[in-house]
Design a protein around this motif. Sequence first.
Motif, PDB file in Angstrom:
ATOM      1  N   LEU A 120      -7.855  -7.552 -44.743  1.00  0.00           N
ATOM      2  CA  LEU A 120      -7.168  -6.981 -45.906  1.00  0.00           C
ATOM      3  C   LEU A 120      -5.655  -7.129 -45.783  1.00  0.00           C
ATOM      4  CD1 LEU A 120      -9.285  -3.775 -46.540  1.00  0.00           C
ATOM      5  CD2 LEU A 120      -9.195  -5.851 -47.930  1.00  0.00           C
ATOM      6  N   ARG A 121      -5.113  -6.918 -44.580  1.00  0.00           N
ATOM      7  CA  ARG A 121      -3.671  -7.091 -44.374  1.00  0.00           C
ATOM      8  C   ARG A 121      -3.243  -8.521 -44.671  1.00  0.00           C
ATOM      9  NH1 ARG A 121      -4.003  -5.249 -39.083  1.00  0.00           N
ATOM     10  NH2 ARG A 121      -4.642  -3.113 -39.277  1.00  0.00           N
ATOM     11  N   ARG A 122      -4.041  -9.484 -44.210  1.00  0.00           N
ATOM     12  CA  ARG A 122      -3.706 -10.890 -44.482  1.00  0.00           C
ATOM     13  C   ARG A 122      -3.737 -11.176 -45.971  1.00  0.00           C
ATOM     14  NH1 ARG A 122      -6.838 -11.671 -39.938  1.00  0.00           N
ATOM     15  NH2 ARG A 122      -8.664 -12.206 -41.168  1.00  0.00           N
ATOM     16  N   ARG A 123      -4.693 -10.609 -46.675  1.00  0.00           N
ATOM     17  CA  ARG A 123      -4.756 -10.822 -48.129  1.00  0.00           C
ATOM     18  C   ARG A 123      -3.544 -10.241 -48.820  1.00  0.00           C
ATOM     19  NH1 ARG A 123     -10.963  -9.401 -49.756  1.00  0.00           N
ATOM     20  NH2 ARG A 123     -11.931 -10.956 -48.441  1.00  0.00           N
ATOM     21  N   ILE A 124      -3.172  -9.027 -48.446  1.00  0.00           N
ATOM     22  CA  ILE A 124      -2.021  -8.380 -49.068  1.00  0.00           C
ATOM     23  C   ILE A 124      -0.756  -9.173 -48.782  1.00  0.00           C
ATOM     24  CG2 ILE A 124      -0.549  -6.326 -48.977  1.00  0.00           C
ATOM     25  CD1 ILE A 124      -3.171  -4.706 -48.571  1.00  0.00           C
ATOM     26  N   LEU A 125      -0.595  -9.612 -47.550  1.00  0.00           N
ATOM     27  CA  LEU A 125       0.571 -10.410 -47.198  1.00  0.00           C
ATOM     28  C   LEU A 125       0.571 -11.725 -47.970  1.00  0.00           C
ATOM     29  CD1 LEU A 125       3.061 -10.683 -45.406  1.00  0.00           C
ATOM     30  CD2 LEU A 125       1.598 -11.761 -43.700  1.00  0.00           C
ATOM     31  N   GLY A 126      -0.596 -12.325 -48.091  1.00  0.00           N
ATOM     32  CA  GLY A 126      -0.694 -13.572 -48.854  1.00  0.00           C
ATOM     33  C   GLY A 126      -0.307 -13.380 -50.311  1.00  0.00           C
ATOM     34  N   LEU A 127      -0.704 -12.261 -50.894  1.00  0.00           N
ATOM     35  CA  LEU A 127      -0.337 -11.987 -52.283  1.00  0.00           C
ATOM     36  C   LEU A 127       1.159 -11.763 -52.429  1.00  0.00           C
ATOM     37  CD1 LEU A 127      -3.264  -9.632 -53.383  1.00  0.00           C
ATOM     38  CD2 LEU A 127      -2.864 -12.011 -54.074  1.00  0.00           C
ATOM     39  N   LYS A 128       1.761 -11.116 -51.440  1.00  0.00           N
ATOM     40  CA  LYS A 128       3.203 -10.883 -51.495  1.00  0.00           C
ATOM     41  C   LYS A 128       3.981 -12.177 -51.358  1.00  0.00           C
ATOM     42  CE  LYS A 128       3.278  -6.185 -49.708  1.00  0.00           C
ATOM     43  NZ  LYS A 128       3.652  -5.315 -48.577  1.00  0.00           N
ATOM     44  N   LEU A 129       3.454 -13.094 -50.546  1.00  0.00           N
ATOM     45  CA  LEU A 129       4.169 -14.328 -50.283  1.00  0.00           C
ATOM     46  C   LEU A 129       3.940 -15.402 -51.336  1.00  0.00           C
ATOM     47  CD1 LEU A 129       3.703 -14.634 -46.424  1.00  0.00           C
ATOM     48  CD2 LEU A 129       5.682 -13.791 -47.686  1.00  0.00           C
ATOM     49  N   LEU A 130       2.917 -15.205 -52.149  1.00  0.00           N
ATOM     50  CA  LEU A 130       2.669 -16.203 -53.194  1.00  0.00           C
ATOM     51  C   LEU A 130       3.853 -16.263 -54.140  1.00  0.00           C
ATOM     52  CD1 LEU A 130      -1.029 -15.653 -54.295  1.00  0.00           C
ATOM     53  CD2 LEU A 130      -0.071 -17.650 -53.196  1.00  0.00           C
ATOM     54  N   SER A 131       4.215 -17.444 -54.508  1.00  0.00           N
ATOM     55  CA  SER A 131       5.307 -17.566 -55.461  1.00  0.00           C
ATOM     56  C   SER A 131       4.825 -17.127 -56.833  1.00  0.00           C
ATOM     57  CB  SER A 131       5.801 -19.011 -55.513  1.00  0.00           C
ATOM     58  OG  SER A 131       4.763 -19.850 -55.970  1.00  0.00           O
ATOM     59  N   LYS A 132       5.736 -16.670 -57.603  1.00  0.00           N
ATOM     60  CA  LYS A 132       5.398 -16.250 -58.961  1.00  0.00           C
ATOM     61  C   LYS A 132       4.911 -17.476 -59.729  1.00  0.00           C
ATOM     62  CE  LYS A 132       7.952 -12.230 -58.877  1.00  0.00           C
ATOM     63  NZ  LYS A 132       7.319 -11.096 -58.557  1.00  0.00           N
ATOM     64  N   PRO A 133       3.926 -17.271 -60.605  1.00  0.00           N
ATOM     65  CA  PRO A 133       3.413 -18.431 -61.344  1.00  0.00           C
ATOM     66  C   PRO A 133       4.484 -19.007 -62.267  1.00  0.00           C
ATOM     67  CG  PRO A 133       2.474 -16.392 -62.190  1.00  0.00           C
ATOM     68  CD  PRO A 133       3.266 -16.043 -60.968  1.00  0.00           C
ATOM     69  N   MET A 134       4.421 -20.291 -62.419  1.00  0.00           N
ATOM     70  CA  MET A 134       5.372 -20.964 -63.302  1.00  0.00           C
ATOM     71  C   MET A 134       5.111 -20.539 -64.739  1.00  0.00           C
ATOM     72  SD  MET A 134       7.246 -23.297 -61.580  1.00  0.00           S
ATOM     73  CE  MET A 134       7.619 -24.522 -62.783  1.00  0.00           C
ATOM     74  N   PRO A 135       6.162 -20.356 -65.512  1.00  0.00           N
ATOM     75  CA  PRO A 135       5.939 -20.021 -66.917  1.00  0.00           C
ATOM     76  C   PRO A 135       5.277 -21.202 -67.615  1.00  0.00           C
ATOM     77  CG  PRO A 135       8.257 -20.475 -66.509  1.00  0.00           C
ATOM     78  CD  PRO A 135       7.564 -20.475 -65.172  1.00  0.00           C
ATOM     79  N   ASP A 136       4.586 -20.888 -68.682  1.00  0.00           N
ATOM     80  CA  ASP A 136       3.941 -21.958 -69.426  1.00  0.00           C
ATOM     81  C   ASP A 136       4.995 -22.938 -69.906  1.00  0.00           C
ATOM     82  OD1 ASP A 136       1.455 -20.873 -69.082  1.00  0.00           O
ATOM     83  OD2 ASP A 136       1.520 -19.708 -70.939  1.00  0.00           O
ATOM     84  N   MET A 137       4.785 -24.175 -69.577  1.00  0.00           N
ATOM     85  CA  MET A 137       5.728 -25.216 -69.958  1.00  0.00           C
ATOM     86  C   MET A 137       5.374 -25.732 -71.349  1.00  0.00           C
ATOM     87  SD  MET A 137       7.704 -25.390 -67.353  1.00  0.00           S
ATOM     88  CE  MET A 137       8.616 -26.869 -67.651  1.00  0.00           C
ATOM     89  N   ALA A 138       6.409 -26.047 -72.073  1.00  0.00           N
ATOM     90  CA  ALA A 138       6.202 -26.612 -73.406  1.00  0.00           C
ATOM     91  C   ALA A 138       5.686 -28.041 -73.251  1.00  0.00           C
ATOM     92  CB  ALA A 138       7.510 -26.611 -74.180  1.00  0.00           C
ATOM     93  N   SER A 139       4.901 -28.452 -74.210  1.00  0.00           N
ATOM     94  CA  SER A 139       4.406 -29.828 -74.170  1.00  0.00           C
ATOM     95  C   SER A 139       5.558 -30.778 -74.472  1.00  0.00           C
ATOM     96  CB  SER A 139       3.288 -30.012 -75.193  1.00  0.00           C
ATOM     97  OG  SER A 139       3.807 -29.896 -76.499  1.00  0.00           O
ATOM     98  N   ALA A 140       5.327 -32.043 -74.231  1.00  0.00           N
ATOM     99  CA  ALA A 140       6.361 -33.048 -74.478  1.00  0.00           C
ATOM    100  C   ALA A 140       6.754 -33.072 -75.953  1.00  0.00           C
ATOM    101  CB  ALA A 140       5.873 -34.415 -74.038  1.00  0.00           C
TER     102      ALA A 140
END
Length: 191
Positions: free
Chosen positions: A100-120
């Motif tokens: 559980l500690r590894r999961r929590i740490l992994g969630l903290k270290l995950l980068s924030k998701p990229m915002p939805d990019m506009a299409s070309a």
Amino acid sequence: MPVIAPMPAARSARISNQRDGADDTVAAGTTVDHLTETYRAHYRSLLGLAALLLDDTASCEDVVQEAFIRVHSARKRVRDPEKTLAYLRQTVVNLSRSALRRRILGLKLLSKPMPDMASAEEGAYDQLERDSLIKAMKGLQRRQREVLVLRYFADMTEAQVAETLGISLGSVKAYGSRGIAALRVAMEAPV
């Protein structure tokens, strides 16, 4: 279940009690056979214990297997064979906490998701709108352009725009109103 080659049962060692002169017999550790039988008999209950602490079956199975491996490698330290199950349970709890500690740490270290990019296509359309807005802004009178840029692009209040340009508040309102009207006409005109 793991495949374990049975080892010969460990011989019990005699340790003399120096205080009262009596001889006590203490096991030299849990035997592989005893550990394997304990594991087989209590596998489901150990899995249930892990399931109470973790959320997916695969992790629970991994934790129980790892607990067996760790207790197996430290079986010489389990002096009382009756405590083998207690050691297995405690190891399952500790490994579940670690998971559980590894999961929590992994969630903290995950980068924030990229915002939805506009299409070309959307990006090209936005660029065309920007280009037409810049062209329309260039067609405005100098004071109208200055008021609109300071008011809407620099996000100033009308009073701040008046102070910056050195004109009255009424002039800022008039230039702003006329500038927006001229932009509407220029933006709606066919290119």
